[in-house]
Design a protein around this motif. Structure first.
Motif, short mmCIF file in Angstrom:
data_model
loop_
_atom_site.label_atom_id
_atom_site.label_comp_id
_atom_site.label_asym_id
_atom_site.label_seq_id
_atom_site.Cartn_x
_atom_site.Cartn_y
_atom_site.Cartn_z
N GLY A 1 31.32 45.57 32.04
CA GLY A 1 31.72 44.52 32.97
C GLY A 1 33.23 44.53 33.07
N CYS A 2 33.78 43.60 33.83
CA CYS A 2 35.23 43.57 34.03
C CYS A 2 35.95 43.18 32.75
N GLY A 3 35.25 42.40 31.92
CA GLY A 3 35.79 42.06 30.61
C GLY A 3 37.20 41.53 30.64
N ALA A 4 38.06 42.19 29.87
CA ALA A 4 39.43 41.70 29.72
C ALA A 4 40.32 42.09 30.90
N CYS A 5 39.85 43.00 31.78
CA CYS A 5 40.72 43.51 32.84
C CYS A 5 41.31 42.41 33.71
N ALA A 6 40.44 41.47 34.13
CA ALA A 6 40.91 40.39 34.98
C ALA A 6 41.19 39.12 34.18
N GLY A 7 41.07 39.23 32.86
CA GLY A 7 41.33 38.07 32.01
C GLY A 7 40.20 37.05 32.02
N GLY B 1 38.81 50.18 29.40
CA GLY B 1 37.83 49.44 30.18
C GLY B 1 38.18 49.54 31.64
N ALA B 2 37.41 48.82 32.45
CA ALA B 2 37.63 48.70 33.90
C ALA B 2 37.10 49.86 34.73
N CYS B 3 37.00 49.59 36.04
CA CYS B 3 36.48 50.58 36.98
C CYS B 3 37.33 51.84 37.00
N THR B 4 38.64 51.68 36.77
CA THR B 4 39.51 52.84 36.79
C THR B 4 39.57 53.55 35.46
N SER C 1 39.33 43.37 45.79
CA SER C 1 40.53 44.09 46.23
C SER C 1 40.53 45.57 45.86
N HIS C 2 39.66 45.96 44.92
CA HIS C 2 39.60 47.39 44.59
C HIS C 2 38.47 48.11 45.35
N SER C 3 38.01 47.50 46.42
CA SER C 3 36.98 48.13 47.26
C SER C 3 37.37 49.51 47.78
S1 SF4 Z 1 38.47 43.03 37.52
FE1 SF4 Z 1 39.17 45.05 36.76
S2 SF4 Z 1 37.28 46.10 36.20
FE2 SF4 Z 1 36.69 44.42 37.52
S3 SF4 Z 1 36.60 45.26 39.59
FE3 SF4 Z 1 38.66 44.40 39.31
S4 SF4 Z 1 39.92 46.10 38.58
FE4 SF4 Z 1 37.77 46.71 38.30
#
Ligand code: SF4
Lengths: 426, 176
Positions: free
Chosen positions: A360-366, A299-302, A123-125
């Motif tokens: 990695g996405c780690g804790a962002c998406a749980g 963390g996270a892509c953002t 969804s963050h494409s």
């Molecule tokens: S789960 Fe978080 S870090 Fe991973 S792609 Fe989605 S928004 Fe980015």
């Protein structure tokens, strides 16, 4: 005839038409398809098997493992194994295994360039819009269709323009800009249209910050976000090993029809904090100062690219994380980690007491390490703070910039980062 | 084969902002698709799921299908036999999912006036909605022929299945 928006021009090229109009349905050739371990092979493989079909062009597919890395249990290990085996069996050469978060890895490796029409299984494409691509998120069924045919249909979206003018004050970042936009326009403000960011504030932003803006177009409910390519874009793409091509031609026309134009003043922007459980729940940091936290997460892509880590480092330099708080930092990619190690940023972070985590996405998406416990509160540099995203439904996530997250880690509660930056000698 | 015209069915009327949680309630997402379909829209019209028949049409206001990206929100309507959804606007992801699952979704800015027992026909190719009971008709945005073909095949996957069988009989390959 009115001029064309940037998105309309890219869609027209992909559709093999001279022009397209918002609302029209067209079929487009896909320049690139990106999938990750969570939504990718494990979901599309059964559909491809049912069809007895193979990938249309293995050079136009990029697979990234990021959601379940490193494996924390048998299930995540199995998901990664499925991904690796599918990539090998299907001859997909662009495989970035445990090298970081897909949206960041895609741009770091020069896979994207201005004018491309790209689909992503996430969804963050919209992040891809930072380099002037039209990139949007699709589900497994759509992705399977793309993998078999190399095409997808699209109802041409209209474009909403967000103009940012003026200079950002010290301590203010792209995350603050997006939280302010979410607060003003709401989570439905993007209306599954394209959000195009423009103005001198945007021109001045480095590429990773532009990624944050486009990424969070998803939080506005837009189909995607996009920023017209400039010299910065071209330099970035070249440095990443890509080819920016005729980047200057990928611009919207001055007389194009925009659904709406929203004006924002960078000079008036202060550090923003989104209270639980929506990015639209944002307001100035002063409304949240003193709020207790248990965890601070960068963390996270953002929120964990090199620029983000440097923001945190400026606050943390010579200071220590408060004893009642844990500060977790998961750099967005292995390249980010290497660069931050080389330029001393990592040393500053760890000296302050930050706990370094894998990319990695780690804790962002749980899904990964660093999730919260019952009733715990976290301040994070991530994109979303929906209920239960980072742990139990009664856990709370505040969103803020890396500056503000770092300031909270030092103070032990939510705090204004500007007071820590004033004396940092920069 | 043409299925751009729904054969005419009963109209089910809904207002604005029917979201994906109302269409496919999270509470039943773990069960079978049939179980999920049985709860479709129950919080707004408890008679809908049990009363819907093959060929019926949903007529709604703005933002039909807003909310999450769950494909099931569109899929449950096809399971209940709904042939077409007419709305002033759709949630963007729902709209994609609807067509991909063989549900004809059409946008009409007109005030489509139908009574609960009226028979309605949607012609996606011509871009026309007709109330067979009252004789009224309205324009809607037409759907291009190849998408109507996909819808009539039952959606993206069955359509690809058919296309692959025609293009490459017996061969395992992508369509170039
Ligand atoms: S789960 Fe978080 S870090 Fe991973 S792609 Fe989605 S928004 Fe980015």
């Amino acid at each position: 005839m009115a001029g064309r928006t940037l998105a309309e021009k890219i869609i027209a090229k992909a559709a093999g038409q001279a022009s397209v109009t918002a609302g029209e349905i067209v079929t487009c050739r896909v320049d690139l398809a990106m999938m990750h371990d969570s939504g990718g092979p494990r979901r599309v493989a059964p559909i491809l098997e049912r069809l007895g079909a193979k990938v249309w062009d293995t050079d136009r597919v990029v697979v990234v493992t990021d959601h379940y890395v490193p494996a924390v249990d048998a299930e995540s290990a199995r998901i990664l194994d499925t991904t690796r085996k599918w990539v090998a069996a299907n001859g997909v050469s662009n495989f970035h295994d445990m090298q970081g978060i897909c949206h960041v890895v895609l741009q770091e490796n020069g896979h994207l360039s201005p004018g491309m029409f790209v689909v992503g299984g996430d969804s963050h494409s919209p992040s891809g819009g930072a380099v002037g691509c039209f990139m949007f998120g699709v589900g497994a069924t759509d992705m399977a269709g793309v993998l078999v045919t190399g095409e997808t249909w699209i109802r041409v979206p209209g474009t909403i323009k967000i103009n940012w003018t003026g200079e950002l004050a010290d301590g203010i970042s792209a995350k603050d800009m997006m939280l302010a936009a979410c607060a003003r326009l709401g989570m439905g403000g993007g209306d599954y249209q394209v959000v195009e960011y423009a103005g001198d504030t945007i021109s001045a932003l480095p590429m990773p910050e532009r990624l944050t803006l486009c990424n969070m177009a998803a939080e506005l409910g837009a189909q995607t976000g996009i920023i017209a390519a400039d010299e910065k874009t071209a330099d970035y793409v070249r440095a990443a090993g890509g080819d920016p091509g005729d980047y200057a031609s990928w611009q919207g026309d001055d007389d194009a029809d925009y659904l709406a134009v929203h004006e924002f003043k960078a000079t008036e922007l202060t550090p923003q904090v989104a209270a639980p459980h929506s990015p639209a729940n944002s307001s100035g940091v002063e409304n949240h100062t003193g709020q207790n936290i248990h965890q601070a997460y960068i963390g996270a892509c953002t929120g964990a690219k090199l620029e983000d880590l440097k923001m945190a480092a400026r606050v943390l330099e010579g200071r220590t994380v408060a004893s009642n708080v844990r500060l977790l930092i998961a750099p967005a990619s292995t390249r980010t980690t290497a660069e931050a190690a080389a330029d001393g940023t990592l040393a500053t972070l760890t000296a302050a007491g930050a706990i370094l985590m894998p990319s990695g996405c780690g804790a962002c998406a749980g899904y990964g390490a660093g999730v919260l416990s019952e009733n715990e509160t976290c301040i994070a540099s991530t994109a979303r703070n929906f209920k239960g995203r980072m742990g139990p439904v009664n856990s709370n996530v505040y969103l803020a910039s890396p500056y503000t997250v770092a300031a909270a880690a030092v103070a032990g509660h939510i705090a204004d980062p500007r007071k820590y930056l004033a004396g940092d000698g920069e | 084969m043409t299925a751009q015209t729904s054969k005419g069915g009963r109209a089910w009327i809904f207002g604005d902002d029917v979201d994906t949680d109302v269409l496919a309630p999270g509470l039943y997402m773990k069960g079978s698709m049939e179980e999920l379909a049985a709860h479709c829209l129950e919080t707004v019209d408890p008679a809908f799921a049990s009363g819907a028949r093959a060929g019926d049409v949903v007529v709604a206001g703005s933002n039909f299908g807003i909310g999450s990206s769950r494909e099931q929100a569109a899929q449950v309507l096809t399971i209940l036999g709904i042939k077409a959804v007419v709305a002033k606007s759709f949630g963007g992801i729902f709209y994609r999912n609807a067509l991909n699952f063989g549900l004809l979704a059409v946008v009409s800015s007109a005030d489509v006036t139908v009574g609960p027992d009226d028979r309605v026909v949607v012609d996606g190719e011509a871009g026309k909605i007709s109330n067979l009971t009252t004789g009224d008709s309205w324009d809607c945005e037409p759907v291009p022929p190849h998408l109507l073909e996909m819808i009539s095949a039952g959606g993206l996957v069955p359509w690809l299945e058919r296309r692959l069988a025609q293009t490459n009989p017996g061969k395992e390959t992508g369509i170039k």
